[in-house]
Write a protein that holds these residues in place. Structure first.
Motif, PDB file in Angstrom:
ATOM      1  N   ALA A 416     -15.250  -9.924  -9.271  1.00 16.00           N
ATOM      2  CA  ALA A 416     -15.698  -9.398  -8.044  1.00 16.00           C
ATOM      3  C   ALA A 416     -14.870  -9.271  -6.921  1.00 16.00           C
ATOM      4  CB  ALA A 416     -17.061 -10.205  -7.485  1.00 16.00           C
ATOM      5  N   LEU A 417     -13.915 -10.177  -6.808  1.00 18.54           N
ATOM      6  CA  LEU A 417     -12.732 -10.034  -5.683  1.00 18.54           C
ATOM      7  C   LEU A 417     -11.791  -8.887  -6.321  1.00 18.54           C
ATOM      8  CD1 LEU A 417     -12.247 -13.527  -4.820  1.00 18.54           C
ATOM      9  CD2 LEU A 417     -13.820 -11.919  -4.043  1.00 18.54           C
ATOM     10  N   ILE A 418     -11.580  -8.830  -7.683  1.00 19.91           N
ATOM     11  CA  ILE A 418     -10.617  -7.734  -8.034  1.00 19.91           C
ATOM     12  C   ILE A 418     -10.969  -6.407  -7.696  1.00 19.91           C
ATOM     13  CG2 ILE A 418      -9.633  -7.081 -10.017  1.00 19.91           C
ATOM     14  CD1 ILE A 418      -9.638  -9.730 -11.232  1.00 19.91           C
ATOM     15  N   LYS A 419     -12.578  -6.296  -7.823  1.00 21.61           N
ATOM     16  CA  LYS A 419     -12.936  -4.807  -7.561  1.00 21.61           C
ATOM     17  C   LYS A 419     -12.812  -4.625  -6.025  1.00 21.61           C
ATOM     18  CE  LYS A 419     -14.712  -3.541 -11.413  1.00 21.61           C
ATOM     19  NZ  LYS A 419     -14.407  -2.146 -12.027  1.00 21.61           N
ATOM     20  N   LEU A 420     -13.109  -5.667  -5.183  1.00 14.89           N
ATOM     21  CA  LEU A 420     -13.031  -5.463  -3.850  1.00 14.89           C
ATOM     22  C   LEU A 420     -11.438  -5.095  -3.557  1.00 14.89           C
ATOM     23  CD1 LEU A 420     -14.723  -8.298  -2.171  1.00 14.89           C
ATOM     24  CD2 LEU A 420     -15.330  -6.000  -2.292  1.00 14.89           C
ATOM     25  N   GLY A 421     -10.449  -5.755  -4.296  1.00 10.28           N
ATOM     26  CA  GLY A 421      -8.872  -5.353  -3.895  1.00 10.28           C
ATOM     27  C   GLY A 421      -8.615  -4.013  -4.497  1.00 10.28           C
ATOM     28  N   GLU A 422      -9.350  -3.434  -5.506  1.00  6.05           N
ATOM     29  CA  GLU A 422      -8.966  -2.030  -6.014  1.00  6.05           C
ATOM     30  C   GLU A 422      -9.472  -1.022  -5.360  1.00  6.05           C
ATOM     31  OE1 GLU A 422     -10.706  -2.345  -9.956  1.00  6.05           O
ATOM     32  OE2 GLU A 422      -8.760  -3.462 -10.984  1.00  6.05           O
ATOM     33  N   HIS A 423     -10.905  -1.291  -4.609  1.00  3.66           N
ATOM     34  CA  HIS A 423     -11.561  -0.256  -4.068  1.00  3.66           C
ATOM     35  C   HIS A 423     -11.540  -0.203  -2.281  1.00  3.66           C
ATOM     36  CE1 HIS A 423     -12.858   1.245  -8.134  1.00  3.66           C
ATOM     37  NE2 HIS A 423     -12.893   0.209  -8.217  1.00  3.66           N
ATOM     38  N   CYS A 424     -11.456  -1.274  -1.905  1.00  2.00           N
ATOM     39  CA  CYS A 424     -11.794  -1.565  -0.539  1.00  2.00           C
ATOM     40  C   CYS A 424     -10.318  -1.818   0.126  1.00  2.00           C
ATOM     41  CB  CYS A 424     -12.815  -2.609  -0.144  1.00  2.00           C
ATOM     42  SG  CYS A 424     -14.314  -2.170  -0.903  1.00  2.00           S
ATOM     43  N   GLY A 425      -9.684  -0.869   0.420  1.00  3.67           N
ATOM     44  CA  GLY A 425      -8.318  -0.969   1.145  1.00  3.67           C
ATOM     45  C   GLY A 425      -8.435  -1.292   2.755  1.00  3.67           C
ATOM     46  N   GLU A 426      -9.772  -1.071   3.166  1.00  7.92           N
ATOM     47  CA  GLU A 426     -10.170  -0.994   4.619  1.00  7.92           C
ATOM     48  C   GLU A 426     -10.646  -2.458   4.973  1.00  7.92           C
ATOM     49  OE1 GLU A 426      -9.173   1.240   6.814  1.00  7.92           O
ATOM     50  OE2 GLU A 426      -8.382   2.611   5.225  1.00  7.92           O
ATOM     51  N   LEU A 427     -10.696  -3.374   4.181  1.00  5.46           N
ATOM     52  CA  LEU A 427     -11.484  -4.676   4.136  1.00  5.46           C
ATOM     53  C   LEU A 427     -10.670  -5.524   5.262  1.00  5.46           C
ATOM     54  CD1 LEU A 427     -13.884  -6.253   3.420  1.00  5.46           C
ATOM     55  CD2 LEU A 427     -12.156  -7.180   1.535  1.00  5.46           C
ATOM     56  N   LYS A 428     -11.256  -6.135   6.336  1.00  6.35           N
ATOM     57  CA  LYS A 428     -10.714  -6.817   7.427  1.00  6.35           C
ATOM     58  C   LYS A 428     -11.181  -8.229   7.344  1.00  6.35           C
ATOM     59  CE  LYS A 428      -9.756  -2.550  10.154  1.00  6.35           C
ATOM     60  NZ  LYS A 428      -9.901  -2.013  11.577  1.00  6.35           N
ATOM     61  N   ASP A 429     -12.407  -8.359   6.980  1.00  3.74           N
ATOM     62  CA  ASP A 429     -12.998  -9.647   7.379  1.00  3.74           C
ATOM     63  C   ASP A 429     -13.828 -10.033   6.183  1.00  3.74           C
ATOM     64  OD1 ASP A 429     -14.499 -11.809   8.280  1.00  3.74           O
ATOM     65  OD2 ASP A 429     -15.593 -10.846   9.792  1.00  3.74           O
ATOM     66  N   ILE A 430     -13.639 -11.383   5.571  1.00  2.00           N
ATOM     67  CA  ILE A 430     -14.151 -11.823   4.192  1.00  2.00           C
ATOM     68  C   ILE A 430     -14.609 -13.226   4.348  1.00  2.00           C
ATOM     69  CG2 ILE A 430     -11.775 -12.119   3.048  1.00  2.00           C
ATOM     70  CD1 ILE A 430     -13.726 -11.191   0.537  1.00  2.00           C
ATOM     71  N   HIS A 431     -15.543 -13.766   3.977  1.00  2.00           N
ATOM     72  CA  HIS A 431     -16.097 -15.073   3.857  1.00  2.00           C
ATOM     73  C   HIS A 431     -16.508 -15.407   2.463  1.00  2.00           C
ATOM     74  CE1 HIS A 431     -18.257 -18.568   4.944  1.00  2.00           C
ATOM     75  NE2 HIS A 431     -17.952 -18.719   6.198  1.00  2.00           N
ATOM     76  N   LEU A 432     -15.594 -16.626   2.064  1.00  3.51           N
ATOM     77  CA  LEU A 432     -16.087 -16.815   0.661  1.00  3.51           C
ATOM     78  C   LEU A 432     -16.341 -18.173   0.656  1.00  3.51           C
ATOM     79  CD1 LEU A 432     -13.267 -14.818  -1.018  1.00  3.51           C
ATOM     80  CD2 LEU A 432     -15.611 -14.107  -0.941  1.00  3.51           C
ATOM     81  N   GLY A 433     -16.948 -19.081   1.464  1.00  8.40           N
ATOM     82  CA  GLY A 433     -16.977 -20.530   1.702  1.00  8.40           C
ATOM     83  C   GLY A 433     -17.828 -20.898   0.710  1.00  8.40           C
ATOM     84  N   GLN A 434     -17.466 -22.072  -0.148  1.00 15.85           N
ATOM     85  CA  GLN A 434     -18.361 -22.414  -1.183  1.00 15.85           C
ATOM     86  C   GLN A 434     -18.935 -21.749  -2.322  1.00 15.85           C
ATOM     87  OE1 GLN A 434     -21.710 -24.169   1.439  1.00 15.85           O
ATOM     88  NE2 GLN A 434     -20.750 -26.120   1.761  1.00 15.85           N
ATOM     89  N   CYS A 435     -17.809 -20.700  -2.654  1.00 22.98           N
ATOM     90  CA  CYS A 435     -18.303 -19.958  -3.877  1.00 22.98           C
ATOM     91  C   CYS A 435     -17.213 -20.588  -4.793  1.00 22.98           C
ATOM     92  CB  CYS A 435     -17.641 -18.438  -3.591  1.00 22.98           C
ATOM     93  SG  CYS A 435     -18.648 -17.471  -2.433  1.00 22.98           S
ATOM     94  N   TYR A 436     -17.833 -21.493  -5.607  1.00 21.69           N
ATOM     95  CA  TYR A 436     -17.113 -22.560  -6.298  1.00 21.69           C
ATOM     96  C   TYR A 436     -16.564 -21.656  -7.428  1.00 21.69           C
ATOM     97  CZ  TYR A 436     -19.624 -25.690  -3.452  1.00 21.69           C
ATOM     98  OH  TYR A 436     -20.066 -26.442  -2.259  1.00 21.69           O
TER      99      TYR A 436
END
Length: 661
Positions: A416-436
């Motif tokens: 899922a993070l790879i998809k975000l990196g490929e398509h969401c170049g405008e991403l500014k705020d991400i919270h991934l706490g406790q995603c083990y």
């Protein structure tokens, strides 16, 4: 007021009286009605013609002025006591009468009329209530005036006894009580037409022009002790229309079911009241203001309450601006079907929060993403049922995403993070706490594809190491907020954060291999750092805190809970820092009264000092400091309890209302 009854029974002389300049207390007849002469009888019989002269004399003898409120009894030499005795005898005599002819002759005899009028209001109480009909009262300019005027009644015979007897006959039904306002209607010219009240027409006209007209009262049903409603009528320009000039139905006493004029006026009153209510309705506000008012409601309140008020409010609640930002957090009724409906009908959604919605699955989020390409902010905390499918769909269909908070989702992986990196170049705020399930691979792909990232928060991600920290520091120069709480990173990775010149908030809680030199170097290089959290790091000592106080030119918040510091750290903060406002040294066992007192005395910027479970700090010392430095909030177990109780008292709580076990 005296009344003159003409011989032909169709016309009446209009007598006017000048209103007194001095307003006196009004005194009307029984039930606010006229005197006994207000029993208007319409007849063409010769008997009435013969007695008209006597009747006029009796009228002149009893001048009951409703305007001035003065009754002048003058009943041909009959004294008050004699008149009272005669009235009692007449009442007894009337009780024995049975036929309509006897009743009419008894009531319309000039001698009896004179006796009744001699006593006025006091004697009327002796007469059976069914004989006293309420007249039509015309209210103009605040003055109540009795104006009985003869009007030809359709359907009446020439025998005047018929009308009088109908007032006593039992077969006549009472007027059905109707809920109507006590209102009336003025003539078109604003005055009283054909039988008006002297001196009142001008005021009525002026009031009509200003929109506040005093109008005749609609007839009201009488009580059980009074007679059936019998409205006196004003003369009409059209004698055959069955209505008086002021809209009072002439046939009202004879029919309780059909009163078209009164009903017409009642409808008109209702229409006016409705118009006034509509004019003052909240719906007359501009739609932009109503939308602003409704914007303060939650989605649940708008959907289940406001939208059910009326169609107009329903349309307002469906306005696109309310469905641009949707907060469904905590609503267990939310499921995939609801998200599909929202997505199909509202394609302009820019922000959605489905935190704690356990009924939502990947299918619903994917449908939302496919229908809302403009989605910018997505929040889904603690949705453990969601996985890579939903986040990948969002990344594919919503390239404008700037905020993704998906904390505590066990099923998320690097895909899922790879998809975000490929398509969401405008991403500014991400919270991934406790995603083990996340590893360095996903974090590095995200960092490379999202160079505009400003906020990155990781918590207890056990497979994220120094490689992720380095990738973030090198590829995201605009980072302002960085958190690696509980992640297995070391000082070798943290040192790369010194390249982030815009860094303002740094959370390094519970970093097991964090040394003092790394922290001091980060504080020296990151000149915009305003908040530093070093809690649960036993390696942080007094020397490190002293360097932080000296080098942190923009630092305002310093959290040192459960660190290995003593009073010297607090004294250094008070001595060297002029910007730090918040210091939390809770659970630091070596802090004593000296450190707490010194920092409170020397620091000019301190506003909060946390001393929770600092067992070497006496409560008496804290009490003294609270009194001596009221601008500083001291946090201890006792002080926090006092503040909690104080807030509870302010909110209305009392010990008596609590349930004691």
């Amino acid at each position: 007021m005296g009344h003159l009854l003409s011989k032909n029974g169709y016309r009446v002389k209009k007598r006017t009286r000048k209103l007194h300049h001095r307003k006196k207390k009004k005194r009307n007849c029984f039930l606010q009605g006229p005197c006994m002469l207000c029993f208007i009888v319409h007849s063409n019989s010769s008997g009435l013609d013969d007695d008209s002269d006597h009747l006029e004399a009796a009228v002149n003898g009893c001048c009951h002025n409703s305007v001035t409120g003065i009754s002048v009894p003058g009943v041909g030499g009959v004294g008050i006591g004699a008149a009272a005795a005669a009235a009692s005898k007449l009442a007894e005599r009337y009780a024995t009468l049975a036929s309509p002819e006897d009743c009419s002759k008894f009531l319309l005899s000039p001698r009896e009329l004179a006796i009744w009028e001699g006593q006025g209001r006091s004697l009327l109480s002796a007469v059976p209530a069914k004989l006293i009909p309420p007249p039509a009262l015309f209210r103009t300019a605040g003055v109540s005036v009795t104006v009985p005027i003869p009007v030809p009644v359709p359907g009446c015979t020439s025998d005047y006894t018929e009308m009088v007897c109908k007032r006593k006959c039992s077969e006549v039904q009472r007027c059905t009580p109707c809920k109507q306002p006590r209102c009336a209607f003025a003539a078109p010219d604003g005055g009283l037409e054909n039988g008006g009240v002297g001196g009142g027409g001008g005021e009525a006209a002026s009031n009509s022009e200003t929109g506040h007209c005093h109008l005749p009262l609609c007839p009201l049903p009488s009580s059980s002790s009074s007679s059936a409603s019998s409205a006196s009528s004003a003369s009409s320009s059209s004698p055959t229309d069955g209505c008086c000039g002021f809209g009072v139905h002439a046939d009202l006493p004879h029919s309780s079911d059909s009163s078209p004029c009164c009903l017409h006026h009642y409808d008109d009153c209702q229409a006016r009241s409705s118009d006034a209510a509509d004019h003052l309705s909240i719906n007359h506000l501009p739609s932009s203001i109503l939308l602003k008012v409704l914007s303060h409601l939650t989605v649940k309140e708008r959907c289940l309450c406001a939208s059910l008020v009326c169609k107009y409010w329903r349309d307002l609640c469906l306005d696109f601006q309310f469905w641009k930002q949707i907060d469904l957090s905590g609503l267990q009724q939310v499921n995939d079907d609801l998200l599909v409906k929202i997505a199909s009908r509202r394609q302009n959604v820019t922000e959605i929060n489905i935190s704690d919605c356990r009924g939502v699955h990947d299918h619903g989020v994917s449908s939302l993403a496919s229908h809302c390409p403009g989605l910018q902010k997505y929040t889904a905390y603690r949705c453990k049922q969601l996985g890579d499918i939903s986040l990948s769909a969002l990344a594919t269909h919503c390239p404008l995403l700037v905020k993704v908070h998906v904390g505590n989702q066990d099923k998320l992986t690097d895909g899922a993070l790879i998809k975000l990196g490929e398509h969401c170049g405008e991403l500014k705020d991400i919270h991934l706490g406790q995603c083990y399930g996340l590893t360095d691979e996903g974090i590095m792909a995200l960092a490379r594809g999202c160079p505009k990232l400003q906020r990155l928060y990781l918590q207890e991600n056990k497979m994220v190491t120094d490689q992720s920290v380095r990738a973030v520091a090198e590829n995201c120069p605009e980072l302002q907020f960085v958190g690696f709480m509980g992640c297995p990173v070391t000082s070798q990775g943290v040192i790369h954060l010194t390249a982030l010149r815009n860094l303002s908030v740094l959370d390094l809680r519970h970093i097991s291999e964090l040394n003092n030199e790394t922290v001091m170097e980060v504080v020296r290089k990151c000149r915009n750092l305003s908040s530093l959290n070093l809690c649960l790091n036993w390696s942080i000592n007094d020397r490190c805190v002293e360097i932080i106080a000296k080098e942190g030119r923009s630092l305002k918040e310093l959290y040192l809970v459960s660190c290995k510091i003593t009073d010297h750290a607090l004294i250094a903060i008070g001595q060297y820092s002029s910007t730090i406002e918040t210091v939390d040294a809770g659970w630091c066992k070596d802090i004593t009264d000296q450190g707490a007192t010194q920092i409170a005395q020397s620091s000019k910027s301190l506003r909060y000092l946390g001393l929770m479970r600092c067992d070497k700090v006496n409560e008496e010392t804290v009490e003294r400091l609270v009194v001596q430095y009221p601008h500083i909030v001291f946090s201890t177990v006792m002080q926090d309890c006092k503040r909690t109780l104080e807030r509870a008292y302010q909110m209305g709580w009392s010990p008596n209302t609590s349930n004691t076990s």
